[in-house]
Scaffold this motif. Sequence first.
Motif, PDB file in Angstrom:
ATOM      1  N   THR A  63       0.198  37.686  26.059  1.00  0.00           N
ATOM      2  CA  THR A  63      -0.713  37.726  24.924  1.00  0.00           C
ATOM      3  C   THR A  63      -0.135  38.653  23.872  1.00  0.00           C
ATOM      4  OG1 THR A  63      -2.540  37.473  26.421  1.00  0.00           O
ATOM      5  CG2 THR A  63      -3.055  38.251  24.232  1.00  0.00           C
ATOM      6  N   THR A  64      -0.077  38.169  22.677  1.00  0.00           N
ATOM      7  CA  THR A  64       0.475  39.007  21.631  1.00  0.00           C
ATOM      8  C   THR A  64      -0.620  39.880  21.063  1.00  0.00           C
ATOM      9  OG1 THR A  64       0.031  37.270  20.064  1.00  0.00           O
ATOM     10  CG2 THR A  64       2.245  37.366  20.979  1.00  0.00           C
ATOM     11  N   THR A  65      -0.299  41.078  20.866  1.00  0.00           N
ATOM     12  CA  THR A  65      -1.236  41.973  20.199  1.00  0.00           C
ATOM     13  C   THR A  65      -0.684  42.263  18.814  1.00  0.00           C
ATOM     14  OG1 THR A  65      -0.101  43.865  21.096  1.00  0.00           O
ATOM     15  CG2 THR A  65      -1.973  43.032  22.329  1.00  0.00           C
ATOM     16  N   THR A  94      -3.476  33.475  19.903  1.00  0.00           N
ATOM     17  CA  THR A  94      -3.491  33.624  21.348  1.00  0.00           C
ATOM     18  C   THR A  94      -3.644  32.279  22.020  1.00  0.00           C
ATOM     19  OG1 THR A  94      -5.844  33.975  21.244  1.00  0.00           O
ATOM     20  CG2 THR A  94      -4.467  35.929  21.295  1.00  0.00           C
ATOM     21  N   ALA A  95      -3.374  32.281  23.301  1.00  0.00           N
ATOM     22  CA  ALA A  95      -3.470  31.036  24.047  1.00  0.00           C
ATOM     23  C   ALA A  95      -4.915  30.595  24.128  1.00  0.00           C
ATOM     24  CB  ALA A  95      -2.918  31.255  25.451  1.00  0.00           C
ATOM     25  N   ASP A 101       1.890  38.519  33.617  1.00  0.00           N
ATOM     26  CA  ASP A 101       1.960  37.952  32.273  1.00  0.00           C
ATOM     27  C   ASP A 101       0.992  38.605  31.304  1.00  0.00           C
ATOM     28  OD1 ASP A 101      -0.031  34.947  32.731  1.00  0.00           O
ATOM     29  OD2 ASP A 101      -0.256  36.999  33.425  1.00  0.00           O
ATOM     30  N   ASP A 102       0.696  39.854  31.519  1.00  0.00           N
ATOM     31  CA  ASP A 102      -0.150  40.544  30.551  1.00  0.00           C
ATOM     32  C   ASP A 102       0.453  40.502  29.166  1.00  0.00           C
ATOM     33  OD1 ASP A 102      -2.321  41.194  31.924  1.00  0.00           O
ATOM     34  OD2 ASP A 102      -2.001  43.356  31.936  1.00  0.00           O
ATOM     35  N   ALA A 118       2.183  40.672  40.918  1.00  0.00           N
ATOM     36  CA  ALA A 118       1.669  39.364  40.483  1.00  0.00           C
ATOM     37  C   ALA A 118       0.666  39.522  39.357  1.00  0.00           C
ATOM     38  CB  ALA A 118       1.017  38.659  41.664  1.00  0.00           C
ATOM     39  N   ALA A 119      -0.186  40.512  39.523  1.00  0.00           N
ATOM     40  CA  ALA A 119      -1.243  40.686  38.524  1.00  0.00           C
ATOM     41  C   ALA A 119      -0.699  41.155  37.189  1.00  0.00           C
ATOM     42  CB  ALA A 119      -2.265  41.684  39.053  1.00  0.00           C
ATOM     43  N   CYS A 120       0.363  41.958  37.249  1.00  0.00           N
ATOM     44  CA  CYS A 120       0.929  42.456  35.992  1.00  0.00           C
ATOM     45  C   CYS A 120       1.806  41.413  35.330  1.00  0.00           C
ATOM     46  CB  CYS A 120       1.741  43.718  36.231  1.00  0.00           C
ATOM     47  SG  CYS A 120       0.732  45.121  36.726  1.00  0.00           S
ATOM     48  N   VAL A 154      -0.017  45.224  48.742  1.00  0.00           N
ATOM     49  CA  VAL A 154      -0.542  45.861  47.535  1.00  0.00           C
ATOM     50  C   VAL A 154       0.484  45.764  46.405  1.00  0.00           C
ATOM     51  CG1 VAL A 154      -1.263  48.059  46.522  1.00  0.00           C
ATOM     52  CG2 VAL A 154      -2.102  47.385  48.778  1.00  0.00           C
ATOM     53  N   LEU A 181       0.552  42.324  45.031  1.00  0.00           N
ATOM     54  CA  LEU A 181      -0.609  42.085  44.178  1.00  0.00           C
ATOM     55  C   LEU A 181      -0.406  42.683  42.797  1.00  0.00           C
ATOM     56  CD1 LEU A 181      -3.552  42.736  46.648  1.00  0.00           C
ATOM     57  CD2 LEU A 181      -3.082  40.611  45.435  1.00  0.00           C
ATOM     58  N   VAL A 182       0.086  43.916  42.778  1.00  0.00           N
ATOM     59  CA  VAL A 182       0.306  44.586  41.491  1.00  0.00           C
ATOM     60  C   VAL A 182       1.325  43.803  40.673  1.00  0.00           C
ATOM     61  CG1 VAL A 182       1.215  46.658  40.388  1.00  0.00           C
ATOM     62  CG2 VAL A 182      -0.312  46.864  42.340  1.00  0.00           C
TER      63      VAL A 182
END
Lengths: 684, 391
Positions: free
Chosen positions: A32-34, A43-44, A28-29, A24-26, A18, A21-22
């Motif tokens: 993305t530029t906000t 954005t890409a 490259d959030d 890996a999933a987190c 778990v 997973l967390v």
Amino acid sequence: MRTPKLSGRWRLVVAFAVFALVAAACGDDDATTTSAPGATTTTAGGTTTPTTQPPTGGFVYKTGIFQDTTTDNFWAYVDPASTVWNAYVLGPTKPALFGVNYPGLELTNDVAVSEDPGVAAADGDGFSVTVAIRDDAAWSDGTPITANDVVFTAQTVFDFCLGGGWNDSYQWALRDDPDTEGCQRTIESEAIGLTNVEAIDDQTVKFTWNLLPGLAIWPHGPGLAAIMPEHFWGPVVAEASGSDDPAEVLYAASGVGDPSGGTTVFDSREAGAFARTLANDTYYDKGREIISGGVTYTTGPFMSEQTFNLYGDQTAAVLALKAGDVDFLYNPLGLQRGLLDQIIGDPNLTSFTNATNGFRYMAFNLRREPMSKQGFRDAVAFMLDKEYVANSVLGGVAFPLYATLPEGNANWYNEEVADGFAEIYVNASTDVRHDGESFFVIGEDEEGNPIVTEETYTATGAEARLHLAVAALKADGFSWPEGQEPDFADLAIVPGSGIMLDGTPLTQQLVILAPGPAYDPLRATYSLIIAQALLDLGFNARAKPTDFNVLVDAVFVPDDAGNLDYDMFLLGWSLGNPVLPTYHESFWAAKNDTLVNDGNNNTGFDNADFNALVEEFNVAQTFEEAYDIMWQMEQILFEVKPYIVLFDTGIIEAIRTASVSFPFLESLSGLQFGNGFPGIVAAA
Amino acid sequence: MVKFISKRLVQMFLLFVIFLTILFFLLEAQPGDLSQQLIGNPDIPPEAKAQLAARLGLDQPLWGRYWSYITNFFTGDMGVALSQYPTSVSSLIIAALPRTLVLFLSATLLAYYVGFVTGKVLAWRRGKATEYLLTLGGVGLYTVFYPWFALLMIWALGFTLSDWLGFRFFPIGRFIDTNEWAGGPFTTNQVFSRMIWVAGLSMITAAVITFVARRRLEYPAAIRVRNYAFLAGVIFPFAYFNFFSPMRPYAWDILTHTALPVITLTLVAFAGIMLLTRSSMLETLREDYILTARAKGLSEKVIRDKHAARNALLPVVTSLVLALAFVISGGIITETVFSWPGIGRMLFDAVVLEDIPLAMGALSIIAVLALIGHLIADILYMYLDPRIRYQ
């Protein structure tokens, strides 16, 4: 049975999984530029989400589109990406010196000071016109719109040899200038063209031509052309100038942040998903009162933003309209008639039909016999009962046409002349059979047997059409073996056979190419009727339903031998600028022959009188003069018939009147033709 | 095994080259070919036409063009989409792929799950009212005219239900709510990709845990680990997007838009799998080992789920793997009716507009995945049925 519980080791494995997973999933959030409001975000994935201006007040004008937009670059939109869908989004974002008022289609000033564009006057070796620019006109970022922007736009078109709409608007004459080397310009040196565009000062621009420009060149050339902001595009153009293909570099540049001089500002788009524009709240013409076509209204924008939602299916889109997801559906072809039932009766929706700026037609390959024979074309025209076909066969969904200029273009339409054209065919009649005899009434003798009386009558309807058609053929060298001529008996046509031209039997099969029933059932049906008419006359003919693209290739793209391999075809034209119809030159002038100059005159029509009128039209200085010349051209087209104009359908549209309102709904080619009028739409 | 896979890979490569060859000559043979399209397209500048023609080898004879196409393809250059000049084919495919995967992967897996479970029950309750009802309903849905049914679903659940309830439960068409996304920090593809990535990783992790547990633990601990692992695998993506990701509102928006097409596709597709499972189960139930299991006094549930259903799984899994391979092709009707701009719609538009490079690119990618699907099916056969051995 033993039921062991999870051991600590296994709990560790699950917990680790778990955690992995967390993690890996987190991962490259944050890639993305906000952005905060007002900033520009890239954005890409080739999509952009800029915010050039935050929405202020108003309401969201929600619209539906059926094909994706393909660019956010206004330069590209006018040339290689000139789709109607891009026009809906980007069209209202740029100013011009002059514009068009809807629904009356009158020329008016945009950033020019005066509504009168003036006429060019002799100036040295050429002719020039000077235009004063309003000092209150500004881009959406506050920068004034100046004469330098006009010069920048015109000069970029020249330097980069831009094509498409740019070349149509800023038609430069060829100059002995090293900058033109390699340019794919097609303007002949003796043609009217710009020789100079100059900023006298910030508020004054001067155009100079080599020859006296007609209305089509001024003001309908650079006068109505989009103006691009130099302060934004200047660096891009400078960078592109150093590349091998400046135009491609320019077209590939991002249009994000491009200031607007129109009612809306482009905001963002995502391929396959949506596009959005924002209201240009600093629009210099906001609050201007317009009186056009009997309607008085005030210019906005009154909405805060406009969204363009992509739909794949009209039925689902109409459900979205009913549900309030969208206020208006863009479609150059309008709504399908079958969907009207869903709209009629819904108190929140209003449907309406407008005349279109176009026509559907049949055309002849004038390079081939028998299509090259005037008698043949006249005969086909006589055999087609357009009123009957439109009202009965096509069920009233189409209306017959006799002139190429659409009736909906009220300023240019000449009802008297057009009605005269129609009269010849609608009330066709003749006192003489094709063999020169009179029509004698058939009576009965005492025993009830049919006998020819001495009483004569005037033939009308199908009988008259047949005899007029056969007479036209005979007058041009066509003939039939004895007893095999077409005739009319017992209220029906008796088909002819063995038709000959100048004594030689015509055995070749004449093929009528038409879009298939899936693409356009109306033209597909019409092609069958034309084929039957030719069979009745004794020709060997057949209609061939053809894929639209294949059809266009066949009739516009020469084969390996350099010929256009077709006999007749059915297609349609959607016409351009209704304020000055210039399509006659494109479609029928000999200089635009497809085989000679890759133009749109694919029939090979070459009429000296018509060609001369085209040149006269191009130098006409007043509306009245141009109007008169245009209808002389229409007269030639009607008589010589490179095309037979068949019919058109109205465009059906619907709006959600519970959400939005427009000052008018009656407008040539519908609301979509005015790009959905984001500048005047208001909340209901 | 390695030898077998190597051999299959070589076969797949040869088969793919044959496929590309047939595809090339088929598209070349149709009227309105690429060269005419290039020459006749007024939107493409003349100099660009010449450059494109040279790069695609259109100025060469047929065999030259064929060689150019093959070499370009294997160097990753699928050309430029003529209908969206100058966008490359590969970028269009990459843009459409995640949307198609999310929709059709979800629908396919759900349809197979529902189909397998109902098929199992159907066989077990043969001759009872349940069988008749499920068969009648399933076959009715399986044979329904799909475009009509999809529109009916939109009308019923998206439009009419909203009227009754007073709020919108299922959005009408489209895959996102523009108002949510316009001006937002993420593109749809970023969110779609993240959803696929997280869900895929969760499932793979669950599968690995299950695999290891079966090797190391005894029954029923292994079963319990498997259940927990897959439960976590299902819950984790939701938990991740809900608690850990700034993409939460966007992922939720996509999920709500995905629901209606997934339900529609599942309703239409599950009956096929149900009937396949049923016939496979009926075959299995006649086997001697089922009789033996009954004689041993095993419970009905154990006989059905462990002895019969597992052995009946083989054709279903084969069908699933092949279906998954074709998931990428999407569905033209589904994508059109639900305004879901994926690969299927793109392929349809490419064919209608005669955008041959785009059509070739999309079909080639579908072919690659189909071949990979076949390979996986072969490998799974060996895993599911130890009697099968490839030579």
